[in-house]
Motif scaffolding. Structure first.
Motif, short mmCIF file in Angstrom:
data_model
loop_
_atom_site.label_atom_id
_atom_site.label_comp_id
_atom_site.label_asym_id
_atom_site.label_seq_id
_atom_site.Cartn_x
_atom_site.Cartn_y
_atom_site.Cartn_z
N TYR A 91 47.65 -23.43 43.16
CA TYR A 91 49.01 -22.75 41.90
C TYR A 91 49.38 -22.16 43.11
O TYR A 91 50.65 -22.53 43.53
CB TYR A 91 49.00 -22.44 40.79
N HIS A 111 53.92 -17.23 36.31
CA HIS A 111 52.55 -18.22 36.68
C HIS A 111 52.49 -18.73 34.72
O HIS A 111 52.11 -20.05 34.71
CB HIS A 111 50.80 -17.75 36.85
N HIS A 112 52.29 -18.43 33.72
CA HIS A 112 52.41 -18.17 32.31
C HIS A 112 52.65 -16.90 31.34
O HIS A 112 53.02 -15.83 31.83
CB HIS A 112 50.71 -18.53 32.20
N ALA A 160 51.56 -15.83 27.77
CA ALA A 160 51.05 -15.77 26.65
C ALA A 160 51.25 -15.34 25.53
O ALA A 160 52.18 -13.59 25.25
CB ALA A 160 49.57 -14.78 26.87
N PHE A 194 44.31 -22.35 26.68
CA PHE A 194 45.93 -22.77 27.61
C PHE A 194 45.91 -23.87 26.65
O PHE A 194 45.77 -25.01 26.66
CB PHE A 194 45.95 -22.93 28.91
N PRO A 196 50.96 -26.99 31.38
CA PRO A 196 52.26 -26.84 31.56
C PRO A 196 52.92 -28.13 31.86
O PRO A 196 54.19 -27.47 31.20
CB PRO A 196 52.16 -26.88 33.42
N MET A 251 55.98 -24.56 31.08
CA MET A 251 55.22 -23.84 32.34
C MET A 251 53.92 -23.70 31.42
O MET A 251 53.35 -24.21 30.12
CB MET A 251 56.21 -22.12 31.48
N LEU A 252 53.54 -22.84 31.89
CA LEU A 252 52.02 -22.59 31.89
C LEU A 252 52.20 -21.90 30.20
O LEU A 252 52.32 -20.75 30.25
CB LEU A 252 50.81 -22.37 32.87
N ILE A 253 51.39 -22.09 29.23
CA ILE A 253 51.46 -21.60 28.01
C ILE A 253 49.86 -20.50 27.66
O ILE A 253 48.73 -21.67 27.55
CB ILE A 253 52.17 -21.47 26.98
N GLU A 254 49.42 -19.40 28.08
CA GLU A 254 48.05 -19.40 27.16
C GLU A 254 48.16 -18.76 25.75
O GLU A 254 49.50 -17.30 25.42
CB GLU A 254 47.70 -18.34 27.96
#
Ligand code: V0V
Length: 134
Positions: free
Chosen positions: A68, A77-78, A80, A116, A119, A124-127
Motif C-alpha cells: 500500500y 490506512h484504515h 477501526a 477487515f 476497501p 477505505m479499509l475498515i477494521e
C-alpha cells in the motif's frame, strides 16, 4: 453493533522517525509499541481523549501495508470500529453479504481480535476490533 471508533491507523515507512515527529511536533505521547507478526507490522499507539492513533510500519515486503505504501505513500490506512463480540459481528456482516477479508478473527495488537472489510466496499479499509485484555 459498532460501539465506537477504536483507532485510526496511519501507515509509515519508518516508525522511529514518525514517533519522534508525532511526539515533538504534534506533542502526542506514544504509549505503546508492539510487533504483530501475523500482520507483518510493527505498531505504535498514541492515546487522545476519544480516538487512538495507530502508526503502522511494514516489517517486510510481504506485509500488505508495504504494498500500500509503495502504491499510495504514507497516510491514512484504515479506520477501526470496536464491537463487543467479534464472532457475532462476523456472522452478522456475512449474513448481510459484506465483503470480509477474513471469516475468523485474527490476532491484533493489545491482545485484541480483528478482521477487515475489503476497501472496495466503502472506499477505505475498515477494521473491526474486539478489545483485548492488555
Ligand atoms: C488496498 N487498497 C486500499 C487499501 N489497501 N484502499 C484503501 N485503503 C487501504 N488500506 C486498494 C488498492 O489501492 C487497490 O485498489 C485494491 O484495494 C486492491 O489492493 P491491492 O493493492 O491489489 O492489494 P491486495 O488485493 O493484494 O491487498 C489489499 C488488501 C490487503 C486490502 C486485501 O491489504 C489486506 O488484506 N489488508 C488487511 C490486513 C492489513 O492491512 N493489515 C495491516 C494492519 P485499485 O488499485 O484496484 O483501485 S495491522 C493492524 O491494523 C493491527 C495489527 C491492529 O490494528 O491491531
Amino acid at each position: 453493533m459498532f460501539t465506537n471508533i477504536d483507532h485510526m491507523a496511519i501507515c509509515v515507512k519508518d516508525l522511529n522517525n514518525s514517533i519522534y515527529k508525532y511526539e515533538t511536533e504534534l506533542q502526542l505521547n506514544c504509549s505503546y509499541r508492539e510487533i504483530v507478526e501475523e500482520q507483518g507490522v510493527e505498531v505504535a499507539f498514541f492515546e487522545t481523549e476519544n480516538v487512538n492513533i495507530e502508526l503502522i510500519q511494514p516489517l517486510s515486503p510481504n506485509s500488505p501495508v508495504y504494498k500500500y505504501i509503495e502504491k499510495k505513500g504514507e497516510g491514512l490506512h484504515h479506520i477501526a470500529f470496536r464491537v463487543e463480540n467479534i464472532d457475532e459481528a462476523i456472522t452478522d456482516l456475512k449474513k448481510r453479504q459484506f465483503h470480509l477479508l477474513q471469516d475468523t478473527p485474527r490476532k491484533g495488537s493489545h491482545g485484541s481480535k480483528i478482521f477487515f472489510i475489503h476497501p472496495k466496499q466503502f472506499g477505505m479499509l475498515i477494521e473491526i476490533v474486539e478489545k483485548g485484555e492488555l
